[in-house]
Design an enzyme around this catalytic site. Structure first.
Site, PDB file in Angstrom:
ATOM      1  N   GLY A  80       0.882  -1.059   0.018  1.00  0.00           N
ATOM      2  CA  GLY A  80      -0.082   0.214   0.129  1.00  0.00           C
ATOM      3  C   GLY A  80       0.822   1.379  -0.110  1.00  0.00           C
ATOM      4  O   GLY A  80       0.207   2.105  -0.851  1.00  0.00           O
ATOM      5  N   CYS A  82       3.771   1.670  -1.287  1.00  0.00           N
ATOM      6  CA  CYS A  82       4.429   1.907  -2.751  1.00  0.00           C
ATOM      7  C   CYS A  82       3.315   2.147  -3.619  1.00  0.00           C
ATOM      8  O   CYS A  82       3.793   3.164  -4.456  1.00  0.00           O
ATOM      9  CB  CYS A  82       4.778   0.521  -3.121  1.00  0.00           C
TER      10      CYS A  82
END
Length: 525
Positions: A80, A82
């Site tokens: 998440g 990233c």
């Protein structure tokens, strides 16, 4: 630290929080594996997506040879953090290109390119590393903010000189007046050790402009006779000097912290613009004045608050929080509502302990006395507790709160297995059914209790929860013992653990937890 976490996310900070944010743990890689295209043929060709080089084992060396500065993001597609970084990373790439910067951005799917991930010791996502001048063996860890502007500023400080050379009084005066906050290092020898440390700090502290001066006329113009770092600011006292100790020289970490502390206003108002600066200063305590800015009577309370602040500069950061504005979302973290304003709270950042006065008093003398008492260890922390829900102790899974925890967990006739969870935690949600099934399995056992506690709404004096879910086993008998469970999260393994008296017959595999990284935290309740 939950306080830092909540302040950085729940206080609506930038998309990825402060400079100190960790990524999601790499152990989650086991949850979603990316299948390789068997027909894919990799070469050393450099391909871009959104202006970012797509890197793998076959083209990594070529990228290093063609780009003097290459900032590489090692990511996982399911991560998440990233996913939230992706648009900012692309925007930074576009900005750098428009500036004709020699810095280039690249990315590596570390779940698919395991050789590269292993080579560079990637253990969390996202991890950013800067490769300079083709050097593959000593990349520099990224230390900037995780947003487009922060990435660009951090890289630009490494493209050219980190500090501007000021050669005469006119250029120095123009530099000082150019922004609200500037730093100038006055050194009689710019090639000396102290000046080199200053340049090092300038390359890291990218949110302040740095200048250097060695001309004798500039020492005289600013009333200096020896090497000194000066912080010029258009607020509070206007200028703060940090003389270089002739014997000790200049220490990068110490200078960085001094600049962080003194670059803040004596009393900060928490806003979207100030949040990063508040947390990056790493001041060990925060003293908070919660008020309603629409009330003129409450606004006058800032005077006493400010008068008390100067005594504790560097030890305690004084912050004003508008309960009807930007800070409204953090009120549940303190168990407050807008109607509770005005009120004061002190937070110890190290362990998230919160302190409050027996009765709020807003005169500067009362605030000083209270803060000093907390620093001296004379005040007990205020522990939040929800109210016990109806029927909390008749359910298969007992619902504990702060007020009932002690009597249940440390009952000497019971073996108590407790899940500490956060309502927003995806891992907690994933194991919820297994925990309920475990409760059903043991509901008729006289000496085994299965329980859970919402650790975002309840605080315990001697137990600090650092990740979700956290599972603790409290065996029967004297001594207030506690065993942390770190094995597989399924009913059968839980049962085996309980039937063996809080141990497993063989070494359990390590299971990833939702981290509570420094600088990140839960969304608002």
């Amino acid at each position: 630290l939950v306080w830092l976490l909540v302040l950085s996310l729940a206080w609506l900070g930038p998309a990825l929080g402060s400079e100190e944010e960790d990524g999601e743990v790499a152990a989650e890689e086991e949850e979603e594996e990316e299948e390789e295209d068997e027909d894919e043929v990799l070469s050393d060709e450099l391909r871009e997506e959104d202006g970012i080089l797509v890197l793998h084992e076959h083209n990594f060396a070529r990228a290093l040879s063609e780009h003097r500065l290459l900032l590489v993001e090692f990511y996982a597609p399911w991560c998440g953090h990233c996913q939230r970084l992706a648009p900012a990373f692309a925007q930074a790439a576009a900005t750098l290109r428009n500036m004709s910067s020699p810095a280039q951005l690249g990315k590596v799917d570390a779940t698919a390119r395991v050789a590269l991930a292993g080579e560079f010791g990637i253990t969390s996502y996202p991890t950013l590393k800067l490769f300079r001048n083709g050097n593959r063996t000593h990349p520099l860890a990224y230390t900037g903010r995780m947003d487009a502007e922060g990435i660009v500023h951090w890289l630009q400080r490494r493209v050219g000189p980190s500090a501007t050379l000021l050669q005469d009084a006119d250029t120095a005066a123009a530099f000082v007046s150019s922004q609200d906050l500037v730093v100038i290092g006055f050194f009689k020898d710019l090639g000396g050790e102290a000046a080199q440390v200053f340049y090092e700090v300038a390359s890291e502290v990218v949110d302040m402009p740095f200048g250097v001066a060695e001309a004798a006329e500039l020492f005289q113009a600013y009333g200096l006779s020896a090497d000194t770092v000066c912080l010029f600011k258009k607020f509070d006292e206007g200028r703060t000097d940090f003389p270089v100790d002739p014997a000790r020289g200049l220490a990068a970490a110490e200078l960085t912290q001094l600049l962080r502390v003194h670059s803040l206003e004596l009393v900060m108002e928490f806003t979207n613009e100030t949040s990063d600066r508040i947390f990056s200063a790493k001041i060990p305590h925060h003293m908070l004045l919660f008020l309603n800015k629409s009330s003129s009577a409450q606004l006058t309370l800032r005077d006493g608050f400010r008068a008390a602040a100067s005594t504790f500069r560097g030890k305690v950061l004084f912050v004003v929080v508008d309960v009807t504005g930007y800070g409204a979302d953090v009120l549940p973290f303190f168990g407050l509502t807008p109607a509770d304003a005005p009120t004061l709270r002190l937070v110890k950042m190290e362990n998230n302990r919160k302190y409050r006065m027996d009765q709020d008093a807003f005169l500067d003398t009362a605030i000083r006395t209270f803060v000093q008492a907390v620093l001296d260890g004379k005040v007990k922390p205020h522990l939040m507790s929800a109210e016990p829900p109806e029927g909390w102790d008749t359910r298969p899974v007992k619902v504990l709160v702060g007020k009932t925890f002690e009597q249940v967990a440390f009952d000497e006739t019971k073996n108590v297995f407790v899940k500490f969870y956060a309502p927003w935690c995806s891992h907690c949600q994933a194991m919820a059914a297994a925990w309920e099934e475990l409760g059903e399995r043991y509901k008729d056992h006289e000496d085994i209790v299965i329980a859970e506690l919402d650790a975002t709404a309840n605080e315990l004096e001697n137990i600090t929860i650092k990740g979700f879910p956290t599972l603790h086993y409290f065996p029967a008998g004297p001594g207030r013992k506690m065993v942390e469970y770190k094995s597989a999260r399924d009913v059968e393994t839980f049962s085996k653990f309980l039937e063996n008296g809080g141990t497993l017959p063989e070494e359990p595999p390590v299971v990833s937890e939702d981290p509570l990284p420094e600088g990140q935290g839960p969304p608002p309740a």
